[in-house]
Design a protein around this motif. Structure first.
Motif, mmCIF file in Angstrom:
data_model
loop_
_atom_site.group_PDB
_atom_site.id
_atom_site.type_symbol
_atom_site.label_atom_id
_atom_site.label_comp_id
_atom_site.label_asym_id
_atom_site.label_seq_id
_atom_site.Cartn_x
_atom_site.Cartn_y
_atom_site.Cartn_z
ATOM 1 N N LYS A 65 1.008 -1.218 0.488
ATOM 2 C CA LYS A 65 -0.330 -0.096 0.388
ATOM 3 C C LYS A 65 0.480 1.202 0.025
ATOM 4 O O LYS A 65 0.756 2.010 -0.488
ATOM 5 C CB LYS A 65 -0.886 -0.325 0.674
ATOM 6 N N VAL A 66 1.816 1.160 0.914
ATOM 7 C CA VAL A 66 2.961 2.314 0.848
ATOM 8 C C VAL A 66 3.807 2.727 -0.391
ATOM 9 O O VAL A 66 3.433 3.851 -1.002
ATOM 10 C CB VAL A 66 3.579 2.228 2.012
ATOM 11 N N LEU A 67 4.627 1.647 -0.761
ATOM 12 C CA LEU A 67 4.134 1.244 -2.331
ATOM 13 C C LEU A 67 3.904 2.326 -3.323
ATOM 14 O O LEU A 67 4.611 3.138 -4.545
ATOM 15 C CB LEU A 67 5.590 0.111 -2.322
ATOM 16 N N LYS A 68 2.485 1.832 -3.099
ATOM 17 C CA LYS A 68 1.691 2.131 -4.313
ATOM 18 C C LYS A 68 1.147 3.722 -4.457
ATOM 19 O O LYS A 68 0.872 4.388 -5.539
ATOM 20 C CB LYS A 68 0.254 1.189 -4.342
ATOM 21 N N ASN A 69 1.371 3.845 -2.870
ATOM 22 C CA ASN A 69 0.643 5.282 -3.098
ATOM 23 C C ASN A 69 2.180 6.209 -2.550
ATOM 24 O O ASN A 69 1.683 7.064 -3.067
ATOM 25 C CB ASN A 69 -0.228 5.948 -1.989
ATOM 26 N N ALA A 70 3.205 5.618 -3.030
ATOM 27 C CA ALA A 70 4.073 6.341 -2.816
ATOM 28 C C ALA A 70 4.593 7.731 -3.530
ATOM 29 O O ALA A 70 4.534 7.133 -4.895
ATOM 30 C CB ALA A 70 5.865 5.859 -2.146
ATOM 31 N N LYS A 71 4.955 8.763 -2.910
ATOM 32 C CA LYS A 71 5.268 9.545 -4.544
ATOM 33 C C LYS A 71 6.177 9.122 -5.213
ATOM 34 O O LYS A 71 6.399 9.324 -6.251
ATOM 35 C CB LYS A 71 5.909 11.297 -4.473
ATOM 36 N N ILE A 72 7.727 9.243 -4.380
ATOM 37 C CA ILE A 72 8.996 8.449 -5.151
ATOM 38 C C ILE A 72 8.742 7.252 -4.724
ATOM 39 O O ILE A 72 9.277 6.682 -4.202
ATOM 40 C CB ILE A 72 9.810 9.112 -4.728
ATOM 41 N N MET A 103 7.563 13.369 3.512
ATOM 42 C CA MET A 103 6.570 13.164 4.121
ATOM 43 C C MET A 103 5.306 12.755 2.964
ATOM 44 O O MET A 103 4.090 12.547 3.931
ATOM 45 C CB MET A 103 5.889 14.448 4.632
ATOM 46 N N ASP A 104 5.229 12.846 1.370
ATOM 47 C CA ASP A 104 5.153 12.155 0.986
ATOM 48 C C ASP A 104 3.951 12.699 1.162
ATOM 49 O O ASP A 104 2.555 11.700 0.443
ATOM 50 C CB ASP A 104 5.139 10.368 1.382
ATOM 51 N N LEU A 130 -3.685 7.522 11.122
ATOM 52 C CA LEU A 130 -2.166 7.825 10.654
ATOM 53 C C LEU A 130 -1.139 7.233 9.643
ATOM 54 O O LEU A 130 -2.217 5.647 8.842
ATOM 55 C CB LEU A 130 -1.684 7.490 12.041
ATOM 56 N N ARG A 131 -1.246 7.326 8.935
ATOM 57 C CA ARG A 131 -0.342 7.102 7.279
ATOM 58 C C ARG A 131 1.631 7.239 7.331
ATOM 59 O O ARG A 131 2.234 5.706 7.436
ATOM 60 C CB ARG A 131 -0.883 7.883 6.825
ATOM 61 N N GLY A 147 2.313 3.124 15.505
ATOM 62 C CA GLY A 147 1.260 3.435 13.788
ATOM 63 C C GLY A 147 1.044 2.014 13.279
ATOM 64 O O GLY A 147 0.752 2.002 12.513
ATOM 65 N N LYS A 148 1.364 0.912 14.422
ATOM 66 C CA LYS A 148 0.533 -0.189 14.326
ATOM 67 C C LYS A 148 0.912 -0.950 12.887
ATOM 68 O O LYS A 148 0.117 -1.685 12.344
ATOM 69 C CB LYS A 148 -1.167 -0.251 13.874
ATOM 70 N N ASN A 149 2.177 -1.107 13.224
ATOM 71 C CA ASN A 149 2.699 -1.767 12.934
ATOM 72 C C ASN A 149 2.417 -1.399 11.188
ATOM 73 O O ASN A 149 3.151 -2.344 10.344
ATOM 74 C CB ASN A 149 2.898 -2.865 12.197
ATOM 75 N N LYS A 150 2.140 -0.057 10.610
ATOM 76 C CA LYS A 150 1.362 -0.062 9.032
ATOM 77 C C LYS A 150 2.131 1.163 8.516
ATOM 78 O O LYS A 150 2.117 1.111 7.655
ATOM 79 C CB LYS A 150 -0.058 -0.137 8.552
#
Ligand code: PRX
Length: 632
Positions: free
Chosen positions: A20-27, A294-295, A381-382, A404-407
Motif C-alpha cells: 500500500k505504501v509503495l503503491k501510493n508513494a510519490k517516489i 512526508m509524501d 495515521l499514515r 503506527g500499528k505496524n503500518k
C-alpha cells in the motif's frame, strides 16, 4: 552499559515498505531518482525550484565563486510567503484549514488559508506602521500559538528578518539574542500557558529588554484575562495594532539571497550562533524534502510536535506545510498533561495523517506504558517521523508498533538548524532499519570521514560531513563570517562539518551516533557545554566549572557539572540548589543540570583548557584515552 555503536551495529532487521505504501508513494523508484540527482545535484535543485512560484527566474542556479559563501538561484526574485499564502488565494486551498491550534487547556482554534492570509497582512501592515522595513530584525518570543506563525510570515512578507527565540529561554538568553541581532521590535505575549500553569511572559521580557539600545516597540499578544504593565510609547497590544490595519498587503519581492530569518543555536563556545537563512534556497529545499519525505497529499492533516522556536518548527510546522497547502497542527501543551494520552487523543480528534515528533517524547511516553496508545486506533495515521537525536531501536520499534500499528513507515530525518532541511532521511518507499536515518536525500552527498577528510571504511565511526552545498544551507553566522568558516568549513577538509559522529553500514545506511563536539542534546534541545559552564562561573561562589553530558534514558542526555568553588565557600546541598536555580535564570529551564558535584581540581591541558572528554570518561568508568595533553 553497552555503547550506542555496539547496539546499533547489532540492528539487522529490515522493514520493507508495504504494498500500500509503495503503491501510493510519490517516489517509487528511489534508487533511480538518487542516481540521477547524484550525477548532477545542481540540475536536481534547479528542477526542484520550478515547483514554486517566482516573481522572476534566476540566471544562475548555483554560484560557488566566493566559497564557502555559496549562492543559489542567483538573480531570482521571490518571497517564501508568496508560496505559503499568496499563491493559494483564489484557489480551492484558500478555504482549507491552514492551522489547527490546540491550547494547553484544550481550546481549539482554526484558521483557513484565507483567514491566515488576512491575519498576516494585518500584522505586516502593523509592522510597517511601526516603521519596520526590509532587512530590519524582529525578535519573536512567543509560545506555540498561531500568532507565532502569523508574526513570522508577516515579517517575511515585508522583507523583515525574524528571529524567534524559544519561549523556554530565560530573560538573559533572550537579551543576548536581541542585542546580537539589534532587533527593533519584540513580539511577545502577556502570559503563556503550560501544564495548566500561567507563565508571566511580560515581566520576563521587560527584564530582558530593560535598557536595550535597539528595541523600539514591544507588541503584546493577549493570552491572559487580566491587564499587564505596558510601557507608554513602547508597548502596544497586538489586537490594538492590527485591528485597524487593512487586510491586504503587498508581498515584497525579495532577492533569492535576501535573509529570511536568524535563528540562534548553540555551538562550542558560550556565545550562541546566529544562523542566517535566506528566502530562495530555503523555500526550495524545504518544499522538495517535505513533499518527498512526508509524501504529502492535498488533504493531509500534519502534526509536528516541535516548537516554532526551533528550526524544526520554522521549517516543518510553519513554512513547508503551508507551501504544500495542507493543514498543520500547532499544540501549545505538553504530551502528558492532563494525562499521558494527550498526543493520541489529538491524533484522533483532528484525524492526523502524519505525525512528526522526537525520540525524547517517544521515550517519555514509553515510560507510561503501551496501554495508553493501545486505547486509540489512530486510523488516520499514515506516516511517522522522528527528529532531533538518534532514535534508539527500542523506541523506534515501540513507535512503529503501538503508534503506527505496524503500518506506518517511520521517517527518521537527520538535519540541523544550519542545514535548514532534511539531509539524511528515508523516503517512504525505502526499506527501513530501526535506528538508522538511512540514506542522504537525493542531491545530498554525505560521507563519514576522519580528521583529515578521508573516507573511513564501512562500519567504522567518523565525522559526518557533507560534500556538496545544498540550497537551504545557512549562508553565514550573523555578523560573524569568520565563525561560519571556522566552524563549518575547516574541521573536515573539503566538506561541510556537521559536528556529528556516524558510521555507514554495508548498505550505505547512516547511523548517527551523536555530537563529536562539546554540544549537549538534552531532550533534543541543543545546548553548549560552555554555555552552562559560563552560567555557573558567573555565580559568585564558583571559580571554575566543567560540564559533561551523560546518557539519560528519557532525555537522551543529561548535564552534569563539576564545580570548583571559590576559596572559603562550602559545598552544601543548599548551594547545589542555588546553582541549579542560577543556571535556570541565566539560560532557562532547557539547560537544567541534573547533577552538580564539587571538586578540588579539573583535568586541564597545559594551556589551561578543561578536558571534558577526560572528565566524562572518568565519570562513566570508561578508558581515559589519550591523556598526554594533560597538565597534571
Ligand atoms: O546531533 C544531531 C541531532 O541534532 C543536531 C542538530 O540540532 P539542531 O540544530 O537543534 O536541530 C535539531 C532538529 C533538526 C544534529 O547535529 N539530530 C537531529 N536529527 C537527528 C539527530 N541525530 C540523530 N538522528 C536524527 N534524526
Amino acid at each position: 552499559m553497552k555503547g550506542t555503536t555496539e547496539v546499533l551495529l547489532n540492528e539487522k532487521k529490515i522493514y520493507k515498505p508495504s504494498d500500500k505504501v509503495l503503491k501510493n508513494a510519490k517516489i517509487k523508484q528511489w534508487r533511480a531518482v538518487q542516481k540521477k540527482a547524484a550525477k548532477d545535484p545542481v540540475r536536481f535543485w534547479d528542477e526542484a525550484a520550478n515547483d514554486l512560484d517566482w516573481y522572476s527566474y534566476w540566471g544562475q542556479t548555483f554560484d560557488d565563486s566566493n566559497a564557502p559563501f555559496f549562492k543559489w538561484y542567483v538573480g531570482g526574485k521571490c518571497n517564501i510567503v508568496q508560496n505559503c499564502l499568496d499563491r493559494h488565494m483564489g484557489t480551492p486551498v484558500e478555504n482549507k484549514t491552514a492551522i489547527i491550534w490546540e491550547s494547553d487547556a484544550g481550546k481549539r482554534r482554526k484558521l483557513t488559508y484565507k483567514q491566515l492570509n488576512q491575519a498576516v497582512c494585518k500584522m505586516a501592515n502593523g509592522l510597517k506602521f511601526l516603521k519596520i522595513k526590509r532587512g530590519d530584525r524582529v525578535a519573536i518570543y512567543l509560545q506555540n500559538i498561531p500568532e507565532t506563525a502569523i508574526a513570522m510570515l508577516a515579517c517575511a512578507k515585508i522583507g523583515a528578518v525574524h528571529s524567534v527565540v524559544y519561549a523556554g529561554f530565560s530573560a538573559n538568553a533572550l537579551r543576548e539574542r536581541i542585542d546580537d541581532q539589534g532587533a527593533k521590535i519584540l513580539i511577545t505575549s502577556d502570559v503563556g500557558h503550560r501544564r495548566g500553569k500561567v507563565i508571566d511572559m511580560k515581566s520576563l521580557t521587560d527584564k530582558a529588554i530593560s535598557g536595550s539600545p535597539s528595541i523600539q516597540n514591544v507588541i503584546v499578544v493577549r493570552q491572559g484575562t487580566g491587564p499587564v504593565t505596558m510601557k507608554m510609547n513602547r508597548d502596544i497590544y497586538y489586537d490594538a495594532l492590527v485591528d485597524t490595519q487593512p487586510s491586504i498587503c503587498r508581498t515584497e519581492q525579495m532577492d533569492s539571497e535576501d535573509p529570511l530569518f536568524i535563528l540562534y543555536t548553540s555551538g562550542t563556545t558560550a556565545k550562541p550562533k546566529g544562523v542566517v537563512h535566506v528566502h530562495g534556497g530555503y523555500m526550495v529545499g524545504l518544499n522538495r524534502t517535505f513533499q518527498w519525505v512526508m509524501d504529502v497529499r492535498p488533504d493531509d492533516v500534519y502534526w509536528c510536535t516541535a516548537d516554532p522556536g526551533w528550526i524544526t518548527g520554522h521549517s516543518y510546522i510553519v513554512y513547508a506545510p503551508l507551501m504544500a497547502g495542507i493543514t498543520t497542527v500547532m499544540f501549545e501543551g505538553v504530551p502528558d498533561f492532563p494525562r499521558p494520552d494527550r498526543i493520541w487523543k489529538i491524533i484522533e480528534k483532528y484525524k492526523v495523517n502524519i505525525l512528526y515528533t522526537a525520540p525524547t517524547l517517544i521515550r517519555a511516553l514509553m515510560c507510561y506504558g503501551e496501554k495508553w496508545p493501545m486505547k486509540y486506533k489512530m486510523k488516520s495515521l499514515r506516516l511517522l517521523g522522528s527528529v532531533g537525536e538518534p532514535i534508539n531501536p527500542e523506541a523506534w520499534r515501540w513507535y512503529h508498533k503501538f503508534v503506527g500499528k505496524n503500518k506506518c513507515p517511520i521517517m527518521d530525518t537527520w538535519w540541523q538548524t544550519e542545514t535548514g532541511m532534511f539531509m539524511i532521511s528515508p523516503l517512504p518507499s525505502m526499506p527501513l532499519k530501526a535506528g538508522s536515518a538511512t540514506l542522504p536525500f537525493p542531491g545530498i552527498k554525505a560521507e563519514v570521514v576522519d580528521k583529515k577528510g578521508n573516507k573511513v571504511p564501512v562500519g567504522k565511526g567518523g565525522y559526518l560531513a557533507i560534500k556538496t552545498p545544498w540550497p537551504a544551507m545557512l549562508r553565514t553566522i550573523f555578523k560573524n563570517p569568520k565563525r561560519y568558516i571556522d566552524t563549518y568549513w575547516k574541521e573536515s577538509p573539503g566538506y561541510y562539518h556537521t559536528g556529528d559522529m556516524a558510521h555507514k553500514d554495508k548498505d550505505g545506511y547512516f547511523w548517527i551516533q551523536g555530537r563529536s563536539d562539546d554540544v549537549l542534546s538534552i531532550a533534543g534541545h541543543r545546548i553548549g557545554n560552555a554555555e552552562i559552564e559560563s552560567a555557573l562561573v558567573s555565580h559568585k561562589s564558583v571559580a571554575e566549572a566543567g560540564v559533561i553530558g551523560k546518557p539519560h534514558p528519557v532525555k537522551g542526555e543529561s548535564a552534569k557539572a563539576f564545580v570548583i568553588l571559590r576559596r572559603g565557600v562550602k559545598g552544601t546541598d543548599i548551594l547545589i540548589k542555588t546553582l541549579k536555580k542560577h543556571i535556570r535564570t541565566k539560560l532557562g529551564p532547557i539547560a537544567v543540570t541534573d547533577e552538580i558535584e564539587f571538586v578540588e581540581k579539573l583535568p586541564k591541558t597545559r594551556s589551561g583548557k578543561i578536558m571534558r572528554r577526560v572528565i566524562k570518561a572518568a565519570e562513566l568508568g570508561q578508558d581515559l584515552g589519550d591523556t598526554s595533553a594533560l597538565a597534571d
